[in-house]
Design a protein around this motif. Structure first.
Motif, PDB file in Angstrom:
ATOM      1  N   UNK A 161       5.739   3.619  32.063  1.00  0.00           N
ATOM      2  CA  UNK A 161       5.413   4.941  31.518  1.00  0.00           C
ATOM      3  C   UNK A 161       3.940   4.973  31.126  1.00  0.00           C
ATOM      4  N   UNK A 162       3.397   6.182  31.018  1.00  0.00           N
ATOM      5  CA  UNK A 162       1.986   6.306  30.642  1.00  0.00           C
ATOM      6  C   UNK A 162       1.755   5.810  29.216  1.00  0.00           C
ATOM      7  N   UNK A 183      -4.346  10.715  29.307  1.00  0.00           N
ATOM      8  CA  UNK A 183      -3.501  11.238  30.388  1.00  0.00           C
ATOM      9  C   UNK A 183      -4.305  12.072  31.375  1.00  0.00           C
ATOM     10  N   UNK A 184      -5.322  12.746  30.877  1.00  0.00           N
ATOM     11  CA  UNK A 184      -6.181  13.506  31.793  1.00  0.00           C
ATOM     12  C   UNK A 184      -6.902  12.558  32.754  1.00  0.00           C
ATOM     13  N   UNK A 185      -7.378  11.463  32.184  1.00  0.00           N
ATOM     14  CA  UNK A 185      -8.101  10.474  32.984  1.00  0.00           C
ATOM     15  C   UNK A 185      -7.171   9.860  34.043  1.00  0.00           C
ATOM     16  N   UNK A 186      -5.992   9.488  33.625  1.00  0.00           N
ATOM     17  CA  UNK A 186      -5.029   8.897  34.558  1.00  0.00           C
ATOM     18  C   UNK A 186      -4.663   9.892  35.657  1.00  0.00           C
ATOM     19  N   UNK A 187      -4.566  11.159  35.295  1.00  0.00           N
ATOM     20  CA  UNK A 187      -4.175  12.172  36.277  1.00  0.00           C
ATOM     21  C   UNK A 187      -5.159  12.217  37.448  1.00  0.00           C
ATOM     22  N   UNK A 188      -6.411  11.915  37.159  1.00  0.00           N
ATOM     23  CA  UNK A 188      -7.438  11.934  38.218  1.00  0.00           C
ATOM     24  C   UNK A 188      -7.338  10.723  39.146  1.00  0.00           C
ATOM     25  N   UNK A 190      -5.464   9.061  41.553  1.00  0.00           N
ATOM     26  CA  UNK A 190      -4.241   9.358  42.284  1.00  0.00           C
ATOM     27  C   UNK A 190      -3.564   8.126  42.882  1.00  0.00           C
ATOM     28  N   UNK A 191      -4.046   6.975  42.512  1.00  0.00           N
ATOM     29  CA  UNK A 191      -3.327   5.739  42.882  1.00  0.00           C
ATOM     30  C   UNK A 191      -2.345   5.328  41.781  1.00  0.00           C
ATOM     31  N   UNK A 192      -2.347   6.108  40.688  1.00  0.00           N
ATOM     32  CA  UNK A 192      -1.294   5.925  39.681  1.00  0.00           C
ATOM     33  C   UNK A 192      -0.375   7.114  39.870  1.00  0.00           C
ATOM     34  N   UNK A 193       0.750   6.901  40.543  1.00  0.00           N
ATOM     35  CA  UNK A 193       1.526   8.078  40.913  1.00  0.00           C
ATOM     36  C   UNK A 193       2.942   8.041  40.375  1.00  0.00           C
ATOM     37  N   UNK A 194       3.422   9.244  40.205  1.00  0.00           N
ATOM     38  CA  UNK A 194       4.753   9.439  39.632  1.00  0.00           C
ATOM     39  C   UNK A 194       5.829   8.927  40.576  1.00  0.00           C
ATOM     40  N   UNK A 195       6.822   8.270  40.029  1.00  0.00           N
ATOM     41  CA  UNK A 195       7.990   7.857  40.804  1.00  0.00           C
ATOM     42  C   UNK A 195       8.976   9.008  40.924  1.00  0.00           C
ATOM     43  N   UNK A 196       8.653  10.113  40.273  1.00  0.00           N
ATOM     44  CA  UNK A 196       9.528  11.282  40.243  1.00  0.00           C
ATOM     45  C   UNK A 196      10.926  10.969  39.745  1.00  0.00           C
ATOM     46  N   UNK A 197      10.932  10.090  38.752  1.00  0.00           N
ATOM     47  CA  UNK A 197      12.187   9.887  38.015  1.00  0.00           C
ATOM     48  C   UNK A 197      11.855   9.482  36.587  1.00  0.00           C
ATOM     49  N   UNK A 198      12.842   9.562  35.747  1.00  0.00           N
ATOM     50  CA  UNK A 198      12.612   9.324  34.327  1.00  0.00           C
ATOM     51  C   UNK A 198      13.360   8.098  33.831  1.00  0.00           C
ATOM     52  N   UNK A 199      12.934   7.639  32.689  1.00  0.00           N
ATOM     53  CA  UNK A 199      13.671   6.583  32.009  1.00  0.00           C
ATOM     54  C   UNK A 199      15.090   7.065  31.714  1.00  0.00           C
ATOM     55  N   UNK A 200      16.000   6.120  31.547  1.00  0.00           N
ATOM     56  CA  UNK A 200      17.362   6.503  31.138  1.00  0.00           C
ATOM     57  C   UNK A 200      17.821   5.589  30.004  1.00  0.00           C
ATOM     58  N   UNK A 201      18.852   6.038  29.301  1.00  0.00           N
ATOM     59  CA  UNK A 201      19.498   5.207  28.290  1.00  0.00           C
ATOM     60  C   UNK A 201      18.705   4.994  27.015  1.00  0.00           C
ATOM     61  N   UNK A 202      17.851   5.957  26.697  1.00  0.00           N
ATOM     62  CA  UNK A 202      17.098   5.829  25.449  1.00  0.00           C
ATOM     63  C   UNK A 202      17.601   6.858  24.450  1.00  0.00           C
ATOM     64  N   UNK A 203      17.292   6.654  23.208  1.00  0.00           N
ATOM     65  CA  UNK A 203      17.766   7.573  22.180  1.00  0.00           C
ATOM     66  C   UNK A 203      16.729   8.659  21.853  1.00  0.00           C
ATOM     67  N   UNK A 206      13.203  10.980  27.407  1.00  0.00           N
ATOM     68  CA  UNK A 206      12.801   9.958  28.379  1.00  0.00           C
ATOM     69  C   UNK A 206      11.451  10.300  29.012  1.00  0.00           C
ATOM     70  N   UNK A 207      10.656   9.262  29.281  1.00  0.00           N
ATOM     71  CA  UNK A 207       9.325   9.483  29.862  1.00  0.00           C
ATOM     72  C   UNK A 207       9.397   9.399  31.383  1.00  0.00           C
ATOM     73  N   UNK A 208       8.446  10.075  32.028  1.00  0.00           N
ATOM     74  CA  UNK A 208       8.295   9.961  33.476  1.00  0.00           C
ATOM     75  C   UNK A 208       7.821   8.544  33.807  1.00  0.00           C
ATOM     76  N   UNK A 209       8.334   8.014  34.911  1.00  0.00           N
ATOM     77  CA  UNK A 209       7.896   6.685  35.354  1.00  0.00           C
ATOM     78  C   UNK A 209       6.802   6.803  36.403  1.00  0.00           C
ATOM     79  N   UNK A 210       5.860   5.880  36.355  1.00  0.00           N
ATOM     80  CA  UNK A 210       4.753   5.845  37.296  1.00  0.00           C
ATOM     81  C   UNK A 210       4.672   4.471  37.949  1.00  0.00           C
TER      82      UNK A 210
END
Lengths: 226, 226
Positions: A161-162, A183-188, A190-203, A206-210
């Motif tokens: 996660x970020x 996060x703005x810096x990371x967004x630029x 583009x070799x750090x890319x979203x897996x298009x899925x989120x963490x699971x099983x947290x209380x 959940x954050x987006x995974x990269x």
DNA sequence: ACAAAAGTGTTCTGTCTACACCCATGC
DNA sequence: GCATGGGTGTAGACAGAACACTTTTGT
């Protein structure tokens, strides 16, 4: 033609400062020495070069023997040739730092080590063989490497996660970073890319995974990475 | 306690890639080998560690013996342990780069060298001992060092002009720099200070001379230098 | 007066910094 | 509904890039 046998010959050792990252904290792997000299003291894992090994091969063999770690990023940072480091006599020591996602591996003490464990990188005990200077240099080399090249990912799981990435930089450089600016810096990048899925099983939310995409990084070429 | 004599022992060599700057050009000092192996070939100066010397001491001794250079900035950048570099057998080679104002010193071939001369850093001949990789790494290390620390001054006389400094950066990084932007940047670095005197004896407008003030630099603390 | 190199300002653009609130989820 | 960490936008300051002419000296 001069003969190599006529030259002075030296024992060569290879030490590896292994950095990990777990529980939001930068860690370093140390071993407790089973044998003299410095029996019972904590030390940077390492040992003697043998036969036809290269320094990299020695580093990998010793890490496996003393800590059970394998398949790990290694990079040389300095060679020490001063006297007084080993009471048995002067050695030439090639020092590496290593990076690993330490959540994934637990350390196993074997061979020369009676114990092996992860220490918080900013609270290490006094080290055997006057390795304190070596450790300080390793931390510097780690910072330089992570500032200039995409090596932070070696310390994280494949999918991260970020917030994990941000905390890692905060730990390594001992600074605080503003979340929005980070996060703005990371967004630029583009070799750090979203897996298009989120963490699971947290209380909590959940954050987006990269993930880090090394192929895309190669296109991207900047002087400084962070 | 294990005995050092039971361990594998290795011949250790120390090589120094000496950079200089003269006639507006980055240079490197090479020697022509007088002896086998690679007799008659150009090589990076260096030689075997002897007795109780440290690597730094070996580097200084060999430089003096082979090129007559003395009192020179030295910094380690890598240790090579791969096979196949020396036909006589495997050695461990600690590599340094060195910086010197080459206008001031002329090279003197002595001992193992039949000749020693300054080569343009971007037009070096093929090197003995497969040192080409070592040379490439040295250039990289030089760039990193000069980008991050105030080492450019080691390549210049004590008193230098801003045009000299600019040309030096252009050479080292193989880029063109805008004069006005460069001078504005330097003006902000108050550890580069005017000697309050000018060049003399030239056939054109004389430039102001500047010097590097290391005490003032210590106050100033930035991540990147250039 | 001319050759040769030294020295000088302004505008534009993009990046870094500082700063506070709402959102999604599990319990 | 509350606790926990996830995620978002804007304005001002600062730094880097582009760009052309005048000045000083020796001959």
């Amino acid at each position: 033609m001069t003969r190599l046998e006529d030259k002075s010959l030296y024992p060569v050792t290879v030490d590896s400062v292994v950095f990990g990252y777990a529980e939001g904290e930068l860690k370093v792997a140390l071993i407790e020495r089973k044998m003299d000299p410095y029996v019972g003291k904590w030390a940077i894992p390492g040992g003697f070069m043998e036969g036809e090994e290269t320094a990299e091969e020695t580093a990998m063999r010793e890490l496996l023997e003393e800590t059970g770690l394998e398949d790990i990023y290694l990079e040389q940072f300095h060679t020490f040739s001063s006297h007084g480091r080993d009471p048995r006599g002067r050695t030439i020591t090639v020092a590496f730092f290593a990076l690993i996602d330490s959540e994934k591996y637990h350390l196993v003490a074997t061979a020369d080590a009676s114990d092996a464990k992860w220490w918080p990188a900013y609270q290490v005990p006094p080290l055997a063989f006057h390795q304190d200077e070596m450790y300080a240099k390793a931390l510097e080399a780690l910072r330089l490497a992570i500032r200039t090249r995409p090596l932070a990912f070696e310390l994280l799981p494949k999918e991260f996660t970020l917030t994990q990435l941000q905390k890692l930089y905060e730990q390594v450089f001992n600074i605080e970073i503003d979340t929005r600016n980070f996060r703005r810096k990371v967004a630029k990048m583009d070799f750090i890319c979203s897996c298009e899925k989120k963490q699971t099983g947290l209380k909590h939310r959940p954050a987006m995974l990269y993930r880090y995409d090394s192929a895309r990084y190669k296109e991207f070429s900047k002087e400084n990475f962070f």
